[in-house]
Write a protein that holds these residues in place. Structure first.
Motif, PDB file in Angstrom:
ATOM      1  N   GLY A 168       0.739  -1.021  -0.092  1.00 16.59           N
ATOM      2  CA  GLY A 168       0.081  -0.051  -0.141  1.00 16.59           C
ATOM      3  C   GLY A 168       0.700   1.317  -0.010  1.00 16.59           C
ATOM      4  N   GLU A 169       0.196   2.278  -0.587  1.00 17.49           N
ATOM      5  CA  GLU A 169       0.820   3.607  -0.454  1.00 17.49           C
ATOM      6  C   GLU A 169       0.802   4.269   0.868  1.00 17.49           C
ATOM      7  N   SER A 170       1.577   5.211   1.374  1.00 13.30           N
ATOM      8  CA  SER A 170       1.648   5.851   2.565  1.00 13.30           C
ATOM      9  C   SER A 170       1.742   7.252   2.344  1.00 13.30           C
ATOM     10  N   SER A 171       1.312   7.929   3.166  1.00 12.20           N
ATOM     11  CA  SER A 171       1.132   9.448   3.304  1.00 12.20           C
ATOM     12  C   SER A 171       2.350   9.857   4.158  1.00 12.20           C
ATOM     13  N   VAL A 172       2.922   8.966   4.951  1.00  9.62           N
ATOM     14  CA  VAL A 172       4.068   9.311   5.882  1.00  9.62           C
ATOM     15  C   VAL A 172       5.197   9.913   4.947  1.00  9.62           C
ATOM     16  N   ALA A 173       5.677  10.854   5.534  1.00  7.90           N
ATOM     17  CA  ALA A 173       7.098  11.489   4.872  1.00  7.90           C
ATOM     18  C   ALA A 173       8.086  10.679   5.443  1.00  7.90           C
ATOM     19  N   PHE A 174       8.412   9.753   4.540  1.00  5.95           N
ATOM     20  CA  PHE A 174       9.600   8.779   4.926  1.00  5.95           C
ATOM     21  C   PHE A 174      10.766   9.325   4.780  1.00  5.95           C
ATOM     22  N   PRO A 175      11.749   8.809   5.473  1.00  3.96           N
ATOM     23  CA  PRO A 175      13.257   9.340   5.531  1.00  3.96           C
ATOM     24  C   PRO A 175      13.973   8.734   4.158  1.00  3.96           C
ATOM     25  N   PHE A 176      13.923   9.729   3.209  1.00  2.00           N
ATOM     26  CA  PHE A 176      14.177   9.095   1.813  1.00  2.00           C
ATOM     27  C   PHE A 176      15.912   8.908   1.695  1.00  2.00           C
ATOM     28  N   ALA A 177      16.540   9.484   2.523  1.00  2.00           N
ATOM     29  CA  ALA A 177      17.996   9.481   2.548  1.00  2.00           C
ATOM     30  C   ALA A 177      18.646   7.787   2.562  1.00  2.00           C
ATOM     31  N   THR A 178      17.625   6.826   3.136  1.00  2.00           N
ATOM     32  CA  THR A 178      18.014   5.614   3.332  1.00  2.00           C
ATOM     33  C   THR A 178      17.193   4.782   2.251  1.00  2.00           C
ATOM     34  N   TRP A 179      16.597   5.336   1.111  1.00  2.00           N
ATOM     35  CA  TRP A 179      16.072   4.661   0.120  1.00  2.00           C
ATOM     36  C   TRP A 179      16.735   4.336  -1.038  1.00  2.00           C
ATOM     37  N   ALA A 180      16.438   3.327  -1.516  1.00  2.00           N
ATOM     38  CA  ALA A 180      17.084   2.544  -2.759  1.00  2.00           C
ATOM     39  C   ALA A 180      16.373   3.469  -3.785  1.00  2.00           C
ATOM     40  N   LEU A 181      16.843   3.518  -5.111  1.00  2.00           N
ATOM     41  CA  LEU A 181      16.417   4.136  -6.289  1.00  2.00           C
ATOM     42  C   LEU A 181      15.045   3.815  -6.510  1.00  2.00           C
ATOM     43  N   GLU A 182      14.788   2.635  -6.539  1.00  2.00           N
ATOM     44  CA  GLU A 182      13.409   2.099  -6.780  1.00  2.00           C
ATOM     45  C   GLU A 182      12.495   2.692  -5.917  1.00  2.00           C
ATOM     46  N   LEU A 183      12.741   2.592  -4.774  1.00  2.00           N
ATOM     47  CA  LEU A 183      11.761   3.293  -3.604  1.00  2.00           C
ATOM     48  C   LEU A 183      11.594   4.835  -4.068  1.00  2.00           C
ATOM     49  N   LEU A 184      12.677   5.511  -4.653  1.00  2.00           N
ATOM     50  CA  LEU A 184      12.462   6.862  -4.877  1.00  2.00           C
ATOM     51  C   LEU A 184      11.598   7.415  -5.869  1.00  2.00           C
ATOM     52  N   LYS A 185      11.693   6.250  -7.095  1.00  2.00           N
ATOM     53  CA  LYS A 185      10.651   6.403  -8.116  1.00  2.00           C
ATOM     54  C   LYS A 185       9.265   5.780  -7.797  1.00  2.00           C
ATOM     55  N   THR A 186       9.258   4.807  -7.188  1.00  2.00           N
ATOM     56  CA  THR A 186       7.835   4.319  -6.848  1.00  2.00           C
ATOM     57  C   THR A 186       7.866   4.023  -5.093  1.00  2.00           C
ATOM     58  N   PRO A 187       7.207   4.934  -4.511  1.00  2.00           N
ATOM     59  CA  PRO A 187       7.396   4.876  -2.814  1.00  2.00           C
ATOM     60  C   PRO A 187       6.624   3.515  -2.249  1.00  2.00           C
ATOM     61  N   SER A 188       5.936   2.670  -3.079  1.00  2.00           N
ATOM     62  CA  SER A 188       5.281   1.447  -2.626  1.00  2.00           C
ATOM     63  C   SER A 188       6.159   0.086  -2.512  1.00  2.00           C
ATOM     64  N   MET A 189       7.426   0.555  -3.554  1.00  3.41           N
ATOM     65  CA  MET A 189       8.146  -0.796  -3.803  1.00  3.41           C
ATOM     66  C   MET A 189       9.058  -1.372  -2.828  1.00  3.41           C
ATOM     67  N   PHE A 190       8.632  -1.530  -1.397  1.00  3.22           N
ATOM     68  CA  PHE A 190       9.504  -1.852  -0.335  1.00  3.22           C
ATOM     69  C   PHE A 190       9.533  -3.433  -0.685  1.00  3.22           C
ATOM     70  N   THR A 191      10.669  -3.866  -0.407  1.00  7.94           N
ATOM     71  CA  THR A 191      11.102  -5.450  -0.591  1.00  7.94           C
ATOM     72  C   THR A 191      12.181  -5.578   0.428  1.00  7.94           C
ATOM     73  N   GLU A 192      12.520  -6.838   0.214  1.00  4.78           N
ATOM     74  CA  GLU A 192      13.737  -7.555   1.091  1.00  4.78           C
ATOM     75  C   GLU A 192      15.064  -6.735   0.608  1.00  4.78           C
ATOM     76  N   LYS A 193      14.976  -6.539  -0.734  1.00  9.38           N
ATOM     77  CA  LYS A 193      16.190  -5.948  -1.278  1.00  9.38           C
ATOM     78  C   LYS A 193      16.299  -4.624  -0.848  1.00  9.38           C
ATOM     79  N   THR A 194      15.032  -3.669  -0.723  1.00 11.14           N
ATOM     80  CA  THR A 194      15.181  -2.429  -0.102  1.00 11.14           C
ATOM     81  C   THR A 194      15.591  -2.418   1.198  1.00 11.14           C
ATOM     82  N   GLU A 195      15.469  -3.474   2.028  1.00  8.26           N
ATOM     83  CA  GLU A 195      16.098  -3.468   3.309  1.00  8.26           C
ATOM     84  C   GLU A 195      17.495  -3.711   3.415  1.00  8.26           C
TER      85      GLU A 195
END
Length: 319
Positions: free
Chosen positions: A229-256
């Motif tokens: 699901g999408e979230s309206s929370v302002a996530f801490p994007f400095a820790t995000w992988a590129l795919e998350l920056l492009k699509t904020p719902s793409m959390f996976t084991e790889k983004t962890e």
């Protein structure tokens, strides 16, 4: 109706304790997350007659659940989610122990083990500011996960390799490796065994004890691995992988795994902020050109060009 269900779970053969609001004395606010506040509390155990200091996670002051405040309801839902996660991770040495819960809707809170040295980011920054860091070579045995939780063996290894564990609290490269490996094994347990994505792994959400045992905390943003699901929370994007920056719902084991990589940079840079120089330069360039500055866009464009965080100078090659 209690929004935190009254079901119980067992922790080391003990049921989760339920306390009344009047059993908890709030002493000092010691943290603040996306969903709620963390307080130092003194809890009166009516059964044993003892009073002990713990930490408590609660919804933010001023958010009244009885008025159906949407923000309070959202925080209470997140608190319930955290409680369910804490039930599952009990017994693992690198997560805070769940002491109990206050289920009163007006004053609900989760009571947790108090970790005396605070968050890892501030802890490392303080050590660096005080000049209490010693860099030294490390060997393969520093990366032995089979003995990572055996304190006696860890102390013996330190004494054999680099002398006694520093009595004055000085940080060494071996201690930083020890911290990093604990985090890796804890996150492996969370993501692989329990299928839970933390989604906010960062040094500010890692607590540390005076014996350098770490405790990963703040599960307000954590979700089941199948959550999309999408979230309206302002996530801490400095820790995000590129795919998350492009699509904020793409959390996976790889983004962890990516977030853990950023955590490694925080650990071995002694708590420095990720992309600090990049963002400072991008902000200056935006100001000079009269354009709006967007940290998220600056990081996304940097990663899109193939840029990556550099390994801190003191990070050992195997790490």
């Amino acid at each position: 109706m209690n929004r935190l269900h009254s079901t119980t779970s067992r922790n080391n053969n003990n049921e989760i304790r339920e306390f009344k609001h009047e059993d908890v004395d709030y002493l000092e606010e010691i943290g603040n997350g996306y969903y709620g506040e963390v307080w130092l509390v003194r809890v009166h155990d009516q059964v044993s007659g003892t009073r002990r200091v713990h930490a408590a996670k609660k919804i933010r002051s001023g958010h009244l659940i009885v008025t159906e405040d949407p923000e309070a309801i959202s925080e209470l839902k997140a608190l319930k989610n955290e409680l369910e996660i804490y039930k599952q991770i009990q017994g693992h040495p690198n997560f805070p122990q769940l002491i109990g819960v206050v289920r009163d809707d007006r004053n609900c809170c989760i009571i947790l083990e108090y970790v005396e040295c605070g968050d890892l980011c501030s802890f490392l920054q303080q050590k660096a500011e005080m000049g209490m860091v010693v860099y030294q070579p490390v060997g393969d045995d520093d990366f032995d996960e089979n003995t990572i939780f055996n304190r006696q063996e860890k102390q013996m290894r330190w004494k054999q390799k680099i002398g006694p564990e520093p009595a004055d609290g000085t940080m060494t490269t071996s201690i930083l490796v020890y911290i990093a490996l604990q985090a890796a094994l804890a996150l492996k347990f969370l993501v692989v065994n329990l299928k839970i994505l933390h989604r906010d792994t960062a040094a500010r959400n890692v607590l540390i004890k005076d014996d350098y045992v770490i405790k990963i905390t703040d599960f307000g943003l954590a979700r089941n691995a199948n959550y999309t699901g999408e979230s309206s929370v302002a996530f801490p994007f400095a820790t995000w992988a590129l795919e998350l920056l492009k699509t904020p719902s793409m959390f996976t084991e790889k983004t962890e795994v990516w977030q853990y990589g950023v955590l490694l940079c925080e650990i071995f840079s002694m708590g420095k902020k990720p992309y600090e120089k990049l963002l400072a330069a991008a902000k200056a360039a935006a100001a000079e050109s009269g354009k709006n500055f967007s940290p998220k866009t600056a990081i996304e464009e940097f990663l899109e060009r193939g840029g990556r965080l550099e390994a801190p100078q003191i990070m050992p090659n195997p790490m």
